[in-house]
Design a protein around this motif. Structure first.
Motif, PDB file in Angstrom:
ATOM      1  N   GLU A   1     -12.009  42.622  31.713  1.00 27.65           N
ATOM      2  CA  GLU A   1     -12.363  43.879  31.048  1.00 27.65           C
ATOM      3  C   GLU A   1     -11.881  45.074  31.877  1.00 27.65           C
ATOM      4  O   GLU A   1     -11.348  46.052  31.336  1.00 27.65           O
ATOM      5  CB  GLU A   1     -13.885  43.949  30.860  1.00 27.65           C
ATOM      6  CG  GLU A   1     -14.363  45.103  29.992  1.00 27.65           C
ATOM      7  CD  GLU A   1     -13.919  45.000  28.541  1.00 27.65           C
ATOM      8  OE1 GLU A   1     -13.751  46.059  27.908  1.00 27.65           O
ATOM      9  OE2 GLU A   1     -13.713  43.865  28.059  1.00 27.65           O
TER      10      GLU A   1
ATOM     11  N   ALA B   1      -8.325  36.881  27.016  1.00 26.60           N
ATOM     12  CA  ALA B   1      -8.516  36.993  25.566  1.00 26.60           C
ATOM     13  C   ALA B   1      -8.439  35.629  24.897  1.00 26.60           C
ATOM     14  O   ALA B   1      -9.244  35.304  24.012  1.00 26.60           O
ATOM     15  CB  ALA B   1      -7.465  37.926  24.970  1.00 26.60           C
TER      16      ALA B   1
ATOM     17  N   LYS C   1      -4.822  39.671  31.097  1.00 26.68           N
ATOM     18  CA  LYS C   1      -5.486  40.188  29.886  1.00 26.68           C
ATOM     19  C   LYS C   1      -5.322  39.198  28.728  1.00 26.68           C
ATOM     20  O   LYS C   1      -6.264  38.921  27.986  1.00 26.68           O
ATOM     21  CB  LYS C   1      -4.895  41.551  29.525  1.00 26.68           C
ATOM     22  CG  LYS C   1      -5.371  42.681  30.441  1.00 26.68           C
ATOM     23  CD  LYS C   1      -4.496  43.910  30.364  1.00 26.68           C
ATOM     24  CE  LYS C   1      -4.469  44.541  28.999  1.00 26.68           C
ATOM     25  NZ  LYS C   1      -3.673  45.803  28.996  1.00 26.68           N
TER      26      LYS C   1
ATOM     27  N   ASP D   1      -0.990  42.201  32.543  1.00 24.16           N
ATOM     28  CA  ASP D   1      -0.941  41.862  31.119  1.00 24.16           C
ATOM     29  C   ASP D   1      -1.113  40.365  30.888  1.00 24.16           C
ATOM     30  O   ASP D   1      -1.687  39.944  29.881  1.00 24.16           O
ATOM     31  CB  ASP D   1       0.376  42.343  30.508  1.00 24.16           C
ATOM     32  CG  ASP D   1       0.483  43.860  30.491  1.00 24.16           C
ATOM     33  OD1 ASP D   1      -0.555  44.529  30.692  1.00 24.16           O
ATOM     34  OD2 ASP D   1       1.604  44.379  30.291  1.00 24.16           O
TER      35      ASP D   1
ATOM     36  N   LYS E   1      -8.126  46.005  31.545  1.00 23.63           N
ATOM     37  CA  LYS E   1      -7.620  46.516  30.265  1.00 23.63           C
ATOM     38  C   LYS E   1      -6.970  47.885  30.409  1.00 23.63           C
ATOM     39  O   LYS E   1      -5.917  48.158  29.832  1.00 23.63           O
ATOM     40  CB  LYS E   1      -8.741  46.569  29.230  1.00 23.63           C
ATOM     41  CG  LYS E   1      -9.113  45.210  28.664  1.00 23.63           C
ATOM     42  CD  LYS E   1     -10.164  45.342  27.568  1.00 23.63           C
ATOM     43  CE  LYS E   1     -10.498  43.982  26.963  1.00 23.63           C
ATOM     44  NZ  LYS E   1     -11.530  44.093  25.897  1.00 23.63           N
ATOM     45  N   ASP E   2      -7.595  48.771  31.174  1.00 22.74           N
ATOM     46  CA  ASP E   2      -7.066  50.130  31.328  1.00 22.74           C
ATOM     47  C   ASP E   2      -6.660  50.437  32.766  1.00 22.74           C
ATOM     48  O   ASP E   2      -6.491  51.596  33.137  1.00 22.74           O
ATOM     49  CB  ASP E   2      -8.116  51.153  30.860  1.00 22.74           C
ATOM     50  CG  ASP E   2      -8.518  50.947  29.403  1.00 22.74           C
ATOM     51  OD1 ASP E   2      -7.605  50.835  28.576  1.00 22.74           O
ATOM     52  OD2 ASP E   2      -9.731  50.896  29.123  1.00 22.74           O
TER      53      ASP E   2
END
Length: 338
Positions: free
Chosen positions: A64, A46, A42, A39, A67-68
Motif C-alpha cells: 500500500e 495486487a 505493486k 511496480d 502505491k504512491d
C-alpha cells in the motif's frame, strides 16, 4: 538531457557499435530501475490479494505504501526506504507464489517480466550508496516512451568480429547506418508512414511471451495475433515497402519458455490447430516459426527472415544485427545490379 533508449534492440546497438553508455545515460536509467521494482511489487501484491494468497499484514502495508512512493536518486534516504518496503514484500513466501501465478494470467496489469525478478533478487546492490547502473541493468530496465527515436551508428565488421572472438575479414569496410524505433501504441501507428520513405529494411519485433495476452488496444483479441501477426502483415503489404527486406524478431524467448512450461493450455488457446505437447517450449516455438513463415510467404514479395531472440543477450543480438545488416546490404546491391 541524454537520449532515452526505450527499446532493448536500440540499447544493444549502442553497446555493440559505440563506446557504450555514458555516465549521463546510466544516471538517467537509475530512476527507471527503481520504478520497475516498485511496480513489480505493486502487481505482485495486487495478484496475491485478488487470488487470496495468505500474505502477511506487513506485506499488505508495504504494498500500500509503495502505491504512491517516489524515489529521489539524489536522496539516499528515499532509496533506503524503498529497499525496506521491497525486502518486506519480496521476502514473503506467498509473494513468490504470486509471481508464479502471474505467469498464467493474461492481462498486462497482472503479468510480470523476468527482469522484474532479476532486479528484486539484486536489490541490495541496486540500492547501495553511489550505485550506477551497469550495461545489463540498463538492458533489463523497461521504460514506456512514445514517438519515433532515431539512432545513427557506424558498423565496423572487423571490430565486431574481434568482439565476437572471430578473425576479421580485411575486405570488410565500416558503413554508416541509422535505425528508427517507432512507437507501437495504436494512436502512434498513423505516423509510421512518415518513416517508410527511403527505408531500406523493416525490423518487426514481436513478443513471444504475448501468446496468451489480451491486446491492450482491442481487449477481446489476442495480443500476439492482433498486435503481432496481423499488424506485421499490414506493414508487409505497404506498397512502398515491397522489395524491402522484412526481418521478424521473435523476442522474449526466455519468458515464453517459462510461461509455456506452467501454462494450462500452452499455445493451444491461441492456435487450436497446434497438436503438440502444450508444455513443450521447443515444439511450440517451432510451430509458431513455421506458421509465421507460411503467413509471410503468402503476404509479401519482400525477402524475409525470422530470428528468435532475447534482447538482453548482447552476443545473440550482435549476431542478429550482423545478419540484418548483411540482408539489407545484399538487397541494396541487388537493386543496383550487382
Amino acid at each position: 538531457p541524454p537520449p532515452k533508449y526505450k527499446n532493448s534492440l536500440f540499447k544493444q546497438v549502442k553497446i555493440l557499435t559505440t563506446k557504450g553508455f555514458t555516465e549521463a545515460n546510466r544516471l538517467d536509467a537509475k530512476p527507471g530501475i527503481y520504478e520497475n521494482m516498485r511496480d513489480a511489487i505493486k502487481k505482485l501484491v495486487a495478484v496475491a490479494l485478488k487470488y487470496e494468497f495468505e500474505i502477511a499484514e506487513e506485506t499488505v502495508a508495504a504494498g500500500e505504501a509503495l502505491k504512491d512512493f517516489e524515489v529521489d536518486i539524489n536522496d539516499q534516504s528515499t532509496i533506503d526506504t524503498l529497499k525496506g518496503f521491497l525486502k518486506q514484500t519480496w521476502g514473503d513466501p506467498e509473494i513468490k507464489k504470486s509471481y508464479t501465478k502471474s505467469l498464467t494470467l493474461t492481462t498486462a496489469k497482472e503479468t510480470l517480466m523476468p527482469n522484474d525478478i532479476i532486479f528484486l533478487d539484486d536489490m541490495d546492490r541496486l540500492c547501495e550508496v553511489g550505485y550506477l547502473p551497469s550495461d545489463k541493468d540498463i538492458l533489463d530496465m523497461r521504460r514506456s516512451t512514445s514517438g519515433a527515436h532515431t539512432l545513427e551508428f557506424t558498423f565496423d565488421p572487423a571490430e565486431f568480429a574481434k568482439r565476437q572472438g572471430n578473425a576479421p575479414n580485411a575486405s570488410d569496410k565500416p558503413s554508416d547506418w541509422s535505425i528508427t524505433d517507432v512507437g507501437g501504441q495504436i494512436h502512434e501507428r498513423t505516423t509510421w508512414y512518415e518513416e517508410y520513405t527511403d527505408c531500406s529494411g523493416v525490423i518487426f519485433v514481436m513478443g513471444l511471451s504475448d501468446f496468451d495476452q489480451q491486446s491492450q488496444d482491442k481487449r477481446k483479441t489476442n495480443k500476439f495475433v492482433e498486435d503481432g501477426i496481423n499488424l506485421m502483415l499490414e506493414v508487409a503489404k505497404v506498397e512502398t515497402l515491397q522489395g524491402v527486406p522484412l526481418i521478424i524478431m521473435l523476442n522474449k524467448k526466455d519468458l515464453f519458455e517459462e510461461k509455456v512450461r506452467v501454462s494450462e493450455t500452452g499455445i493451444c488457446a491461441t492456435f487450436p490447430e497446434y497438436t503438440g505437447d502444450k508444455n513443450d517450449p521447443k515444439e511450440s516455438l517451432e510451430f509458431i516459426e513455421q506458421l509465421l513463415s507460411d503467413i509471410i510467404e503468402g503476404g509479401t514479395s519482400s525477402e524475409s527472415s525470422i530470428y528468435v531472440t532475447m534482447a538482453t543477450d548482447t552476443n545473440l543480438i550482435g549476431n542478429v544485427l550482423a545478419g540484418i545488416l548483411q540482408a539489407i546490404t545484399k538487397q541494396s546491391l541487388k537493386e543496383m545490379g550487382f
